[in-house]
Design a protein around this motif. Sequence first.
Motif, PDB file in Angstrom:
ATOM      1  N   ALA A 292       0.797  -0.986   0.123  1.00  0.00           N
ATOM      2  CA  ALA A 292       0.360   0.227   0.062  1.00  0.00           C
ATOM      3  C   ALA A 292       1.227   1.430   0.237  1.00  0.00           C
ATOM      4  O   ALA A 292       0.753   2.297  -0.113  1.00  0.00           O
ATOM      5  CB  ALA A 292      -0.834  -0.249   1.606  1.00  0.00           C
ATOM      6  N   HIS A 293       2.379   0.877   0.291  1.00  0.00           N
ATOM      7  CA  HIS A 293       3.302   2.365  -0.246  1.00  0.00           C
ATOM      8  C   HIS A 293       2.805   2.838  -1.439  1.00  0.00           C
ATOM      9  O   HIS A 293       2.902   4.344  -1.297  1.00  0.00           O
ATOM     10  CB  HIS A 293       4.442   2.045   0.458  1.00  0.00           C
ATOM     11  N   SER A 294       2.515   2.396  -2.266  1.00  0.00           N
ATOM     12  CA  SER A 294       2.506   3.466  -3.693  1.00  0.00           C
ATOM     13  C   SER A 294       1.267   4.097  -3.574  1.00  0.00           C
ATOM     14  O   SER A 294       1.399   5.024  -4.210  1.00  0.00           O
ATOM     15  CB  SER A 294       2.153   2.288  -4.718  1.00  0.00           C
TER      16      SER A 294
ATOM     17  N   SER B 298      -4.274  -1.243  -0.240  1.00  0.00           N
ATOM     18  CA  SER B 298      -3.867  -1.103  -1.824  1.00  0.00           C
ATOM     19  C   SER B 298      -4.761  -0.669  -2.340  1.00  0.00           C
ATOM     20  O   SER B 298      -5.324   0.260  -3.315  1.00  0.00           O
ATOM     21  CB  SER B 298      -2.151  -1.182  -2.006  1.00  0.00           C
ATOM     22  N   PHE B 299      -5.323  -1.973  -2.354  1.00  0.00           N
ATOM     23  CA  PHE B 299      -7.120  -2.089  -3.461  1.00  0.00           C
ATOM     24  C   PHE B 299      -8.460  -0.811  -3.422  1.00  0.00           C
ATOM     25  O   PHE B 299      -8.656  -0.061  -3.833  1.00  0.00           O
ATOM     26  CB  PHE B 299      -7.460  -3.187  -3.901  1.00  0.00           C
ATOM     27  N   PHE B 300      -8.383  -0.973  -2.099  1.00  0.00           N
ATOM     28  CA  PHE B 300      -9.461  -0.081  -1.012  1.00  0.00           C
ATOM     29  C   PHE B 300      -9.418   1.486  -1.175  1.00  0.00           C
ATOM     30  O   PHE B 300      -9.333   1.933  -2.093  1.00  0.00           O
ATOM     31  CB  PHE B 300      -9.672  -0.354   0.191  1.00  0.00           C
TER      32      PHE B 300
ATOM     33  N   VAL C 115      -4.397  -6.233 -14.411  1.00  0.00           N
ATOM     34  CA  VAL C 115      -4.382  -6.592 -12.641  1.00  0.00           C
ATOM     35  C   VAL C 115      -5.265  -6.478 -11.746  1.00  0.00           C
ATOM     36  O   VAL C 115      -5.645  -8.129 -11.190  1.00  0.00           O
ATOM     37  CB  VAL C 115      -3.067  -5.609 -11.998  1.00  0.00           C
ATOM     38  N   LEU C 116      -5.778  -5.752 -12.609  1.00  0.00           N
ATOM     39  CA  LEU C 116      -7.547  -5.819 -11.456  1.00  0.00           C
ATOM     40  C   LEU C 116      -8.225  -6.736 -11.228  1.00  0.00           C
ATOM     41  O   LEU C 116      -8.043  -8.054  -9.885  1.00  0.00           O
ATOM     42  CB  LEU C 116      -8.826  -5.299 -11.483  1.00  0.00           C
TER      43      LEU C 116
ATOM     44  N   LEU D  10     -14.261  -4.867  -2.682  1.00  0.00           N
ATOM     45  CA  LEU D  10     -13.439  -5.971  -2.359  1.00  0.00           C
ATOM     46  C   LEU D  10     -11.830  -5.719  -2.050  1.00  0.00           C
ATOM     47  O   LEU D  10     -11.866  -6.753  -1.263  1.00  0.00           O
ATOM     48  CB  LEU D  10     -13.017  -6.842  -4.276  1.00  0.00           C
ATOM     49  N   GLY D  11     -11.516  -4.550  -2.116  1.00  0.00           N
ATOM     50  CA  GLY D  11     -10.795  -4.061  -1.157  1.00  0.00           C
ATOM     51  C   GLY D  11     -10.560  -4.330   0.647  1.00  0.00           C
ATOM     52  O   GLY D  11      -9.804  -5.077   0.925  1.00  0.00           O
TER      53      GLY D  11
END
Lengths: 307, 454
Positions: free
Chosen positions: A40-42, A118-120, B359-360, B407-408
């Motif tokens: 998640a640093h990115s 990271s995604f969230f 990538v998702l 989802l994250g």
Amino acid sequence: MSFHDFWDVLVLGAVLGSLYAVIAIGYTLVYGVLQLLNFAHSEVFMVGGFGGVIALTIFVPAADPSGLQSIGYVALGILFGAVLGGTVAFFLEKVAYRPLRRRGAPRLVFLITAIGASFFLYNLVGKLFGRNPMPMPSMYENKTVVTIFGSTISVTQALILGSAVVMLVAVDYVVNRTKLGSGIRAVAQDPEVASLMGVNIDKVVSRTFVLGGLMGGVAGFLFGTTNQVFYTMGFLPGITAFAAAVLGGIGNVRGAMLGGLTLGVVEAFTVEVWGDAWRYVGAFAVLVLVLMFRPTGILGERVARTA
Amino acid sequence: MTTTETARDVSAAARLRKTSWYQEPRWQRLAALIGVAVVGAQVTGVEGNNRDIFYALKENFTSTGFAVWLAVCVGIWVVREFAQAPVGSAWQSVKESVKAPAGEVQAVWRKQFWLRVGILSGVLVFLIVLPLLVSRHWQQVLVDQIAIYVLLAIGLNVVVGWAGMLDLGFIAFFAIGAYSAAFWTGSLPVDPPMVLNNFAVIPIAVITCLVAGVLLGAPTLRLRGDYLAIVTLGFHEIVYLGAKNWQSFTGGTSGARVERFSIDLGFWSYSWGLDPRPYYWLLLGFIIVLIVLFIRLEHSRVGRAWTAIREDEVAAASNGVDTVRFKLLAFAIGASTSGIAGVIYASKLAYINSEAFIVLFSILVLSYVIFGGMGSLPGVLIGTAVLVWLPEALRDSVPAQDRYMYLGALLVIMMIYRPQGLWPSRRRQRELHMAEEGTGGADALGGTAGGKQV
């Protein structure tokens, strides 16, 4: 490629590389204390870029800023980037990683949390601020500052190089000379013994995240001044910076600086030779080669040994 | 020591012990819940835009959504702080009353072999007739999304669930499979040495993915296992960039048309066309064959080796388990499953472009496996089906882009509160528990992360 071109590309690479070095330190510090890849640093970096845009939306730059005004705008951008980056890193550690650390969860669980966070984060930022790329408002007239061997260095480039050098020197000082730094090194060496010696591990870990976050945030703002700011902008520089950290020897602060500069130059030459589409392939190839032939990196691993 | 010194020491110690009101857990929990409300209001709020970047924030803090979130969170806090005893005991009694019958059902299920066979064949029959019962739209969803993702998820489960490694480039192998299908059926701008039937491409795609998996995994797996995660992520990006930019070979973003499945046995021939149902049955066949194979694998020497590596890598190695080889094997098996799915996907859609392999999607598959329960096949199947079906069913009420955000968040929440997933495998659950007690491992990534407070 003439010498002139070569020099031009080298300058581009050094500018880019100094940014990667700053981001890579965030990875390497966290890896040092937690042995954890903080994916998640990115996003901390990305949030820093948005911090700059937010600052310059609140304080709209004048059309023709004077020198002092320009410095003010840049300082604001850096401040907002750093504060937002540090805040996100702080809460990231507190919300996502600390409960796992308390439980002593297996590493797989940490990695999945990191990727989920990271995604969230980047999707939330995309939702809140729009998903189209935004240019950073111009804060100064981007003229040439200095010419070295016929290649010009613009204000933006000088700004990035200068701030990166200041940050790198500062972080080196913090890690090697201050109380927080000896705490970080102690936790990196042996958390259990460190806690027996009176080091408050939770505090050290939290501050390590914030330290990395501050620098990641500023790097995000600086990156935004050369490129655009958008919600997925953290991903590829993040991977490259991680590769830089591994190249220098993960957990090693000076190694991260060296790795970042190297990868920046590699990337600049990749773009020059094969074109912009293959920009990030060079860094990845370097990562795989390093893992094959010198997995501990150029300068060797671990934060604890740098002092 | 004089008395005054002692008194000063006591007061110093007391000062250190004294906590301000805001340091009390009660108020900290309230602050945390208000934080949840603030973030939650942003998550469920309006979409922002680039013209006015503060638009979404302004809307979200003044909307009723924020008020609802705040009310719910403060309500939770009030109940937890002031009514914990009655609520807790009620919850406990509900749990107790469910536990006994659930245990009985489980015992019967384990004992009665024929009952299991009966129920499982009932489920199978239901799955076979399922596409006949639903509308065309849902038939498409069943094939294009649910079945393909189930195939991907059972492959990723081998890597994440059984071998305990993290593979974030799973869709890269899916892409390799899909482009193999396009290449060998002669659909790409480049001509293949010979044009093959789609079914004949499957073994080729499997071998290609195996080789790619071994080439990628071999240098990485020798080292710390967690490098694999980022290397696969990088590999995925490279494959994606390659598919997008190498226009003369892959067709790039404008894509390439692919042949559909067909069988010609001389006396009988059949071609798959636009109707999704035949693809469904084909996929179902593949899934069942792979599930049977994987179950056999799990209970074979290979599966036991994976378990041993997960639980204690050093002990496994000292007992003669070639840890790198078995990890590589799991990685390659996962990769080739993904390749098979890629071939079927390309042949079903009859068209591929680079944007299908972002990538998702790797993260999507990962979250399906985690949600269902890593290492548990029924969990993975149900988890995937539910998580693919849910956004499709909520299509009109939730913006499509927000799916990934949820989802994250789901991944983080699952890892914090229920790392073993919805329908956990008993072994995996025990391992996760053991790892937290410090008496074993639950992954093949080396020691636990540092900074644990003892």
